[in-house]
Motif scaffolding. Structure first.
Motif, mmCIF file in Angstrom:
data_model
loop_
_atom_site.group_PDB
_atom_site.id
_atom_site.type_symbol
_atom_site.label_atom_id
_atom_site.label_comp_id
_atom_site.label_asym_id
_atom_site.label_seq_id
_atom_site.Cartn_x
_atom_site.Cartn_y
_atom_site.Cartn_z
ATOM 1 N N LEU A 60 -0.405 1.223 -8.249
ATOM 2 C CA LEU A 60 0.687 1.744 -7.437
ATOM 3 C C LEU A 60 0.613 3.266 -7.352
ATOM 4 O O LEU A 60 0.668 3.842 -6.265
ATOM 5 C CB LEU A 60 2.008 1.310 -8.071
ATOM 6 N N PHE A 61 0.455 3.916 -8.485
ATOM 7 C CA PHE A 61 0.387 5.375 -8.511
ATOM 8 C C PHE A 61 -0.857 5.895 -7.794
ATOM 9 O O PHE A 61 -0.814 6.934 -7.146
ATOM 10 C CB PHE A 61 0.439 5.894 -9.943
ATOM 11 N N GLU A 62 -1.966 5.172 -7.895
ATOM 12 C CA GLU A 62 -3.173 5.566 -7.157
ATOM 13 C C GLU A 62 -2.924 5.515 -5.653
ATOM 14 O O GLU A 62 -3.335 6.409 -4.913
ATOM 15 C CB GLU A 62 -4.350 4.660 -7.535
ATOM 16 N N GLY A 63 -2.247 4.463 -5.202
ATOM 17 C CA GLY A 63 -1.909 4.340 -3.783
ATOM 18 C C GLY A 63 -0.959 5.436 -3.334
ATOM 19 O O GLY A 63 -1.120 6.010 -2.252
ATOM 20 N N TRP A 64 0.024 5.737 -4.164
ATOM 21 C CA TRP A 64 0.973 6.797 -3.830
ATOM 22 C C TRP A 64 0.269 8.143 -3.747
ATOM 23 O O TRP A 64 0.535 8.933 -2.841
ATOM 24 C CB TRP A 64 2.084 6.862 -4.866
ATOM 25 N N LEU A 65 -0.624 8.403 -4.691
ATOM 26 C CA LEU A 65 -1.355 9.668 -4.696
ATOM 27 C C LEU A 65 -2.218 9.797 -3.445
ATOM 28 O O LEU A 65 -2.259 10.857 -2.809
ATOM 29 C CB LEU A 65 -2.221 9.783 -5.954
ATOM 30 N N SER A 66 -2.870 8.719 -3.078
ATOM 31 C CA SER A 66 -3.698 8.717 -1.876
ATOM 32 C C SER A 66 -2.858 9.022 -0.632
ATOM 33 O O SER A 66 -3.250 9.831 0.216
ATOM 34 C CB SER A 66 -4.385 7.356 -1.740
ATOM 35 N N ARG A 67 -1.698 8.391 -0.527
ATOM 36 C CA ARG A 67 -0.817 8.641 0.622
ATOM 37 C C ARG A 67 -0.280 10.064 0.599
ATOM 38 O O ARG A 67 -0.184 10.714 1.642
ATOM 39 C CB ARG A 67 0.327 7.628 0.647
ATOM 40 N N ASP A 68 0.067 10.555 -0.588
ATOM 41 C CA ASP A 68 0.540 11.941 -0.698
ATOM 42 C C ASP A 68 -0.514 12.919 -0.198
ATOM 43 O O ASP A 68 -0.210 13.848 0.549
ATOM 44 C CB ASP A 68 0.890 12.288 -2.151
ATOM 45 N N GLN A 69 -1.750 12.707 -0.616
ATOM 46 C CA GLN A 69 -2.833 13.597 -0.201
ATOM 47 C C GLN A 69 -3.034 13.539 1.306
ATOM 48 O O GLN A 69 -3.198 14.572 1.960
ATOM 49 C CB GLN A 69 -4.127 13.237 -0.933
ATOM 50 N N PHE A 70 -3.004 12.337 1.862
ATOM 51 C CA PHE A 70 -3.167 12.177 3.306
ATOM 52 C C PHE A 70 -2.051 12.900 4.057
ATOM 53 O O PHE A 70 -2.305 13.647 5.006
ATOM 54 C CB PHE A 70 -3.193 10.688 3.666
ATOM 55 N N PHE A 158 9.442 1.022 -18.163
ATOM 56 C CA PHE A 158 9.241 2.249 -17.402
ATOM 57 C C PHE A 158 10.553 2.977 -17.166
ATOM 58 O O PHE A 158 11.597 2.364 -17.009
ATOM 59 C CB PHE A 158 8.597 1.945 -16.047
ATOM 60 N N LYS A 159 10.439 4.315 -17.095
ATOM 61 C CA LYS A 159 11.574 5.156 -16.717
ATOM 62 C C LYS A 159 11.610 5.239 -15.195
ATOM 63 O O LYS A 159 10.898 4.523 -14.511
ATOM 64 C CB LYS A 159 11.389 6.562 -17.294
ATOM 65 N N ASP A 160 12.395 6.162 -14.688
ATOM 66 C CA ASP A 160 12.442 6.399 -13.247
ATOM 67 C C ASP A 160 11.067 6.875 -12.777
ATOM 68 O O ASP A 160 10.411 7.662 -13.459
ATOM 69 C CB ASP A 160 13.508 7.449 -12.935
ATOM 70 N N TRP A 161 10.638 6.420 -11.615
ATOM 71 C CA TRP A 161 9.299 6.770 -11.135
ATOM 72 C C TRP A 161 9.137 8.268 -10.921
ATOM 73 O O TRP A 161 8.047 8.801 -11.053
ATOM 74 C CB TRP A 161 8.939 5.988 -9.872
ATOM 75 N N ARG A 162 10.214 8.967 -10.610
ATOM 76 C CA ARG A 162 10.126 10.415 -10.393
ATOM 77 C C ARG A 162 9.758 11.145 -11.680
ATOM 78 O O ARG A 162 9.143 12.201 -11.647
ATOM 79 C CB ARG A 162 11.438 10.948 -9.833
ATOM 80 N N ASP A 163 10.169 10.574 -12.822
ATOM 81 C CA ASP A 163 9.826 11.167 -14.115
ATOM 82 C C ASP A 163 8.401 10.816 -14.529
ATOM 83 O O ASP A 163 7.769 11.554 -15.274
ATOM 84 C CB ASP A 163 10.785 10.661 -15.206
ATOM 85 N N THR A 164 7.909 9.674 -14.066
ATOM 86 C CA THR A 164 6.613 9.158 -14.493
ATOM 87 C C THR A 164 5.480 9.594 -13.575
ATOM 88 O O THR A 164 4.393 9.916 -14.031
ATOM 89 C CB THR A 164 6.664 7.611 -14.534
ATOM 90 N N TYR A 165 5.739 9.598 -12.279
ATOM 91 C CA TYR A 165 4.700 9.879 -11.279
ATOM 92 C C TYR A 165 4.448 11.371 -11.161
ATOM 93 O O TYR A 165 5.367 12.163 -11.016
ATOM 94 C CB TYR A 165 5.117 9.310 -9.921
ATOM 95 N N LYS A 166 3.198 11.728 -11.214
ATOM 96 C CA LYS A 166 2.790 13.129 -11.032
ATOM 97 C C LYS A 166 1.948 13.207 -9.775
ATOM 98 O O LYS A 166 0.874 12.646 -9.713
ATOM 99 C CB LYS A 166 1.957 13.617 -12.223
ATOM 100 N N ASP A 167 2.456 13.905 -8.756
ATOM 101 C CA ASP A 167 1.666 14.033 -7.519
ATOM 102 C C ASP A 167 0.814 15.268 -7.538
ATOM 103 O O ASP A 167 0.822 16.083 -8.361
ATOM 104 C CB ASP A 167 2.548 14.024 -6.278
#
Length: 167
Positions: A60-70, A158-167
Motif C-alpha cells: 500500500l505504501f509503495e503504491g502511495w509513494l509511486s502516486r505521490d511521485q507521479f 497500526f496507528k493513523d496512516w499520516r503518522d506512519t506513512y513517509k512521503d
C-alpha cells in the motif's frame, strides 16, 4: 524533464487513467487481506494474519509513494508550463480574459438574470493544475478509506496512516 513526460502530464485523460490504474491496490485491499485466510496446499507455509497485514501495508505504501511521485512530477511540469506561458506572453493569460456568456444575443435581465454573467476561460495548463489539485484531495479520501479497511482487518496493529506513512 523530458518532452514525453511533459506531454503525458498535460493530458488530463492520461493523467486520470494512470491514477485509476495505480489505485488498484487500494481498490483490492479487502481481497489482499482476505487471501491470508485461504487454504494453502500441503507443504506451503501459511502466512499469519500479522504477516499478511504487514505485507499489505508495505504494498500500500509503495503504491502511495509511486502516486505521490507521479503527482509531484506533474505539478512541477504544470508549474513550469504556467511560468513559461507567463514569461513568453506579454498579454494576460486566458484565465484573465473574460468573455460574456451571451455574447451573441442580448437578453433582458428580467428574463434571464444570469445573462450578463462572465465566463472564465482557462488555459490548458491551468485546467491540468485544477485537476491535479482535485486528484490530491481524492488521494486523501482514498487513503482514509483504505486505511480504515486495513485497521479494521488488522486491529491494534497500526496507528493513523499520516503518522506512519513517509512521503
Amino acid at each position: 524533464m523530458n518532452e514525453e513526460k511533459r506531454g503525458l502530464c498535460m493530458n488530463i485523460r492520461y493523467l486520470k487513467n494512470v491514477l485509476r490504474k495505480a489505485r488498484k491496490i487500494d481498490d483490492t485491499i479487502q481481497l489482499s487481506l482476505n487471501s491470508a485466510k485461504w487454504e494453502y496446499p500441503e507443504g506451503k507455509v501459511h502466512e499469519t494474519q500479522e504477516e499478511r497485514c504487514q505485507n499489505v501495508k508495505k504494498k500500500l505504501f509503495e503504491g502511495w509513494l509511486s502516486r505521490d511521485q507521479f503527482l509531484k512530477e506533474c505539478q512541477t511540469i504544470v508549474r513550469s508550463q504556467l511560468d513559461q506561458d507567463r514569461n513568453t506572453s506579454k498579454s494576460p493569460l486566458k484565465s484573465q480574459q473574460q468573455l460574456p456568456s451571451s455574447s451573441t444575443t442580448q437578453v433582458s435581465e428580467r428574463l434571464d438574470p444570469y445573462a450578463k454573467e462572465v465566463q472564465v476561460q482557462l488555459s490548458p495548463p491551468e485546467e491540468v493544475q485544477i485537476v491535479l489539485q482535485s486528484e490530491l484531495s481524492v488521494e486523501q479520501i482514498i487513503r482514509d478509506q483504505t486505511w480504515e479497511v486495513l485497521t479494521n482487518a488488522c486491529p491494534g496493529m497500526f496507528k493513523d496512516w499520516r503518522d506512519t506513512y513517509k512521503d
